[in-house]
Design an enzyme around this catalytic site. Sequence first.
Site, PDB file in Angstrom:
ATOM      1  N   CYS A   1      64.809  -8.772 -35.412  1.00 35.83           N
ATOM      2  CA  CYS A   1      63.602  -9.185 -36.129  1.00 35.83           C
ATOM      3  C   CYS A   1      62.609  -9.847 -35.159  1.00 35.83           C
ATOM      4  CB  CYS A   1      64.002 -10.161 -37.232  1.00 35.83           C
ATOM      5  SG  CYS A   1      62.609 -10.840 -38.115  1.00 35.83           S
TER       6      CYS A   1
ATOM      7  N   CYS B   1      49.244 -19.939 -52.261  1.00 34.64           N
ATOM      8  CA  CYS B   1      49.938 -18.901 -51.497  1.00 34.64           C
ATOM      9  C   CYS B   1      49.931 -17.594 -52.266  1.00 34.64           C
ATOM     10  CB  CYS B   1      51.355 -19.334 -51.144  1.00 34.64           C
ATOM     11  SG  CYS B   1      52.323 -19.817 -52.555  1.00 34.64           S
TER      12      CYS B   1
END
Length: 480
Positions: free
Chosen positions: A178, A433
Amino acid sequence: MKKGQEYIGIVDHVNFPNKGIVQIEGLQEEGEEKGEDKLSLPPVKIVVKDVLPGQMIKFRLTKNASGRKEGRLLKVITPSEREGRVPPCPHFGSCGGCAYQTMPYKEQLRLKEEQGKQLLQGFLQKETIWEGILGSPREFRYRNKMEYSFGDEVKDGDIMLGMHKKGSFYDVLTTDQCQIVEEDFNRIVNGTLKIAREFGLKYYHKITHSGYLRHLLVRRAVKTGEILVHLVTTSAWEVTNKKEEEFFSVWKNTLFSICLDGRIKGIVHTINDRVADVICADSTKVLFGEDFFFEELLGLKFKISSFSFFQTNSLGAEVLYRKVREYIGGTKDKVIFDLYSGTGTIAQLLAPVAKKVIGVEIVGDAVEAARDNAKRNGLLNCEFLEGDVLQVLDTMEEKPDYIVLDPPRDGVHKKALEKIIRYQVERIVYISCKPTSLARDLELLCGAGYKVEKVCMVDMFPETVNVETCVLLSKLRKEP
Ligand code: SAH
């Protein structure tokens, strides 16, 4: 159009977070008269998820109601002009985490800004200052926290540890390369998985509710390099010829033997026998060190416990909080409410220049950490109250001059927002958000006499579809 059939179209635009709108001209609606002049037919709109504006795609029609048509992406035939980058991560495409790696960062920011502007359009006035979008200081390796799942990639396959596959509730990929985390995370994933395989451990199965390994939670502070590793299991140890203690001792030693850039501050084992697929604790045992770590933001130090909320992009959080501080403006002699205060970061960044800041937060652990943090940072004018904003507001005697709102994804509860409006404060800074929730809450705020002064988006989540939006609202003065 017919359900189940394949079609080809170009993605006109993508609504937040990932809803592509494909328009196809000259298509016949099912049941319509045949033979009509095709050019006179209005274009049909189909929603297809996980696409980018400008892509030519092949999709299968999965829903064919007259008001709403949906399709499932089968293939991108031609990429969008906005793409043109080889995804830096080998997991990209199959991993459910990132969505934008084929676009250079500049294009990702442009797309997020377009989506935000489109959602907030109705609340912007001529005088509103749209400040655009600020990028994350780091495009990659920015996350300070990952919640990995144990599972398998195919039915009865090898045990895996990582992120869920795109669009899958069950399948898990080992995401050990990742790119949005520091390499330490990937090393810890590999080390843990190796030992789990050596011991022949089974993952917790979400249907049968059997198995042992559930999640691996890794948190790593950017500024201090401190790492917290947290393994979540059920209480059902199943390996008959080996002891559970032996596994933990081997796992711990493995973690210590890994060459890390950061430093392990704590190793924790949590038992969770609940059916719900969320990381929480029935019982927690610290196997090494502490169950908390420290991060620094804008010169202040924050203690973060395992389960309390902390912005996942520390350097991005500095950009966001600087903006919040700028928006709230002069705070000398002012009382500020920091609602949904988490570990009290915003409250403490405002406290040095305010009369008093009062934070309200529902997670007890986070409230305790916030109090601790304020003390450590030498701030005596911060207070933190535990509870639901909706209820706590009724018990507060103090009246705020300004209010900062930083609610979770779903936004502010309507009744709580009505109470917030009743204070009639001059300025509200709303940090969101999820711009769709923000748009809903702005409807109420603007209807109640607030106006949007400034908007600034801050990208805390490069490569993914998410983004933060910071809005300064001010109370409209009544004409004399
Ligand atoms: N302002 C903080 C945290 C924002 S995240 C920061 O920047 O770090 C939103 C926070 O709201 C979380 O800590 C969550 O636990 C809390 N929360 C969620 N619902 C709540 C409610 N109804 N009342 C109070 N706090 C709540």
